[in-house]
Write an enzyme that holds these catalytic residues in place. Structure first.
Site, PDB file in Angstrom:
ATOM      1  N   LYS A 186       0.417  -5.932   1.574  1.00 28.46           N
ATOM      2  CA  LYS A 186       1.679  -5.817   0.824  1.00 28.46           C
ATOM      3  C   LYS A 186       2.059  -7.182   0.242  1.00 28.46           C
ATOM      4  O   LYS A 186       1.501  -8.207   0.615  1.00 28.46           O
ATOM      5  CB  LYS A 186       2.790  -5.276   1.735  1.00 28.46           C
ATOM      6  CG  LYS A 186       2.477  -3.893   2.338  1.00 28.46           C
ATOM      7  CD  LYS A 186       2.413  -2.791   1.294  1.00 28.46           C
ATOM      8  CE  LYS A 186       1.683  -1.561   1.782  1.00 28.46           C
ATOM      9  NZ  LYS A 186       2.448  -0.551   2.431  1.00 28.46           N
TER      10      LYS A 186
HETATM   11  C1  LIG Z   1       2.453   0.786   3.066  1.00 27.03           C
HETATM   12  C2  LIG Z   1       3.463   1.845   2.793  1.00 27.03           C
HETATM   13  C3  LIG Z   1       4.202   2.453   3.821  1.00 27.03           C
HETATM   14  C4  LIG Z   1       3.886   2.277   5.271  1.00 27.03           C
HETATM   15  O1  LIG Z   1       3.872   0.987   5.730  1.00 27.03           O
HETATM   16  P1  LIG Z   1       2.972   0.635   7.030  1.00 27.03           P
HETATM   17  O2  LIG Z   1       3.429  -0.736   7.387  1.00 27.03           O
HETATM   18  O3  LIG Z   1       1.553   0.705   6.633  1.00 27.03           O
HETATM   19  O4  LIG Z   1       3.338   1.641   8.077  1.00 27.03           O
HETATM   20  C5  LIG Z   1       5.201   3.332   3.477  1.00 27.03           C
HETATM   21  N1  LIG Z   1       5.462   3.633   2.198  1.00 27.03           N
HETATM   22  C6  LIG Z   1       4.764   3.093   1.184  1.00 27.03           C
HETATM   23  C7  LIG Z   1       5.126   3.462  -0.213  1.00 27.03           C
HETATM   24  C8  LIG Z   1       3.738   2.194   1.451  1.00 27.03           C
HETATM   25  O5  LIG Z   1       3.039   1.673   0.433  1.00 27.03           O
END
Ligand SMILES: *Cc1c(COP(=O)(O)O)cnc(C)c1O
Length: 366
Positions: A186
């Site tokens: 991210k």
């Molecule tokens: C990555 C993501 C999540 C979940 O996050 P994690 O930390 O992997 O649990 C939720 N919503 C979206 C849109 C994402 O891209």
């Protein structure tokens, strides 16, 4: 020259010495769960988002799930979710025991279409989860107005949009609460799983904090049947290193996106549309092509790494066979899933790499 889709190693090695110092600080402290690092990161991230509260949690999915739980949303309730999103948005609703009710996106922005939300509201609807997909803010004013009219809660799924602006305000501060992910890939990534909830609501922040820590405020006193969804000290310390660099990294993503927009404007690809009065943070740079799979293969032959976000919409995943949706039920999301391709994007890409990716995309015969 090969261009990798996302060079995570380079992104973290840019902060190597600072990350090592943070690791040593936590190691030497002898304190690894719920300590000063988490507390400090929560304050710093809340300040960054423009909310009075942030609660560190284990990951983005847990952030969304704990918000729903804290509001008592569960069995028998419906939660409106985008038909076009990563499955975690839906899983948050089903973790809580609620039913996800999909709403189609605006074809141009790929984000939930506010004009379609009202038709999906029933007496059981309790909340709307708006996703800022690919780092582009959803149309929050329109969504909040609908929620106000119907007495619904709004969660922002800001997992892809740290620092994005909607009418000058940061995402994470626009709904009743927001869930962030710090998954390594991210825009603000830990070196493992991590997440946070941001909100203006002190009572909600407290409840999420208690739920994330076994339902306990005081050790071995459990008011609620909670979960173990804590952010740990080490990830918090590493995130504290990376947060001050986020805006510079975002600016680089924005420069790259501008170069793509410019360099690809007159070719056959459909380029991202930016909603007026928003500043996206380009978690992904997503183009569309009716011949997406050929495009991906041709780019791979040029050494350009790409990815598909996402190949199968949640309603057609075997995991949700129980909801009995069929192909054709959400045609806009299905079309988007068939056409999208994410080009290389990341803060460590240099101008030469961007030019090579653009030239390769232009050379593809699709
Ligand atoms: C990555 C993501 C999540 C979940 O996050 P994690 O930390 O992997 O649990 C939720 N919503 C979206 C849109 C994402 O891209």
């Amino acid at each position: 020259m090969n261009i990798t889709f996302l060079d995570l190693k380079a992104i973290n090695l840019a902060h190597r010495d600072e990350l090592k110092a943070a690791f040593e600080r936590v190691l030497d402290s002898g304190w690894y769960i719920l300590g000063q690092e988490v507390k400090a990161f929560e304050q710093e991230f809340a300040d960054y988002c423009g909310t009075p509260h942030a609660v560190g949690v284990s990951n983005g999915l847990d952030a969304l799930h704990l918000i729903l739980r804290a509001w008592g949303i569960g069995e028998g309730d419906e939660v409106i979710v985008p038909s076009n999103t990563y499955i975690a948005t839906w899983l948050a609703a089903t973790y809580a025991g609620a039913t996800p009710v999909p709403v189609e996106p605006d074809e141009a922005t790929c984000n939930i279409d506010p004009a379609r939300i009202e038709a999906a509201i029933t007496p059981r609807t309790r909340a709307i989860i708006a996703v800022h997909l690919y780092g582009q803010p959803a149309d929050m004013d329109a969504i909040m107005a609908i929620a106000d009219r119907h007495g619904l809660k709004v969660i922002e799924d800001a997992a892809q949009a740290h620092g994005a602006l909607y009418k000058g305000r940061k995402v994470g501060s626009l709904g009743h609460a927001a869930g962030f992910s710090f998954y390594p890939g991210k825009n603000l990534g830990a070196l493992g799983d991590a997440g946070a909830v941001t909100t203006h609501d002190a009572a909600l922040a407290d409840k999420v904090r208690v739920l994330a820590n076994y339902g306990s405020q005081q050790k071995y006193h459990n008011e609620l049947q909670g979960f173990n969804c804590r952010l740990d000290e080490l990830q918090a310390a590493l995130l504290r290193v990376k947060l001050p660099h986020l805006d510079a990294e975002t600016r680089r993503r924005q420069e790259i996106a501008a170069q793509y927009q410019q360099g690809l404007q007159d070719c056959s690809l459909t380029l991202p549309t930016v909603l007026a009065d928003t500043t996206p943070v380009w978690h992904l740079y997503v183009v569309r092509s009716a011949k997406r799979d050929e495009l991906q293969q041709q780019l791979a032959a040029h050494g350009i790494g790409t990815m598909i976000h996402y190949p199968i919409p949640p309603h057609l995943q075997p995991a949700y066979a129980g909801l009995a949706y069929r192909q054709g039920d959400f045609p806009i999301a299905e079309r988007i899933h068939q056409q999208v391709l994410s080009l290389p994007m990341g803060p460590t890409m240099n101008d030469e790499q961007v030019s090579i990716a653009i030239a390769a995309a232009r050379a593809c015969s699709v």
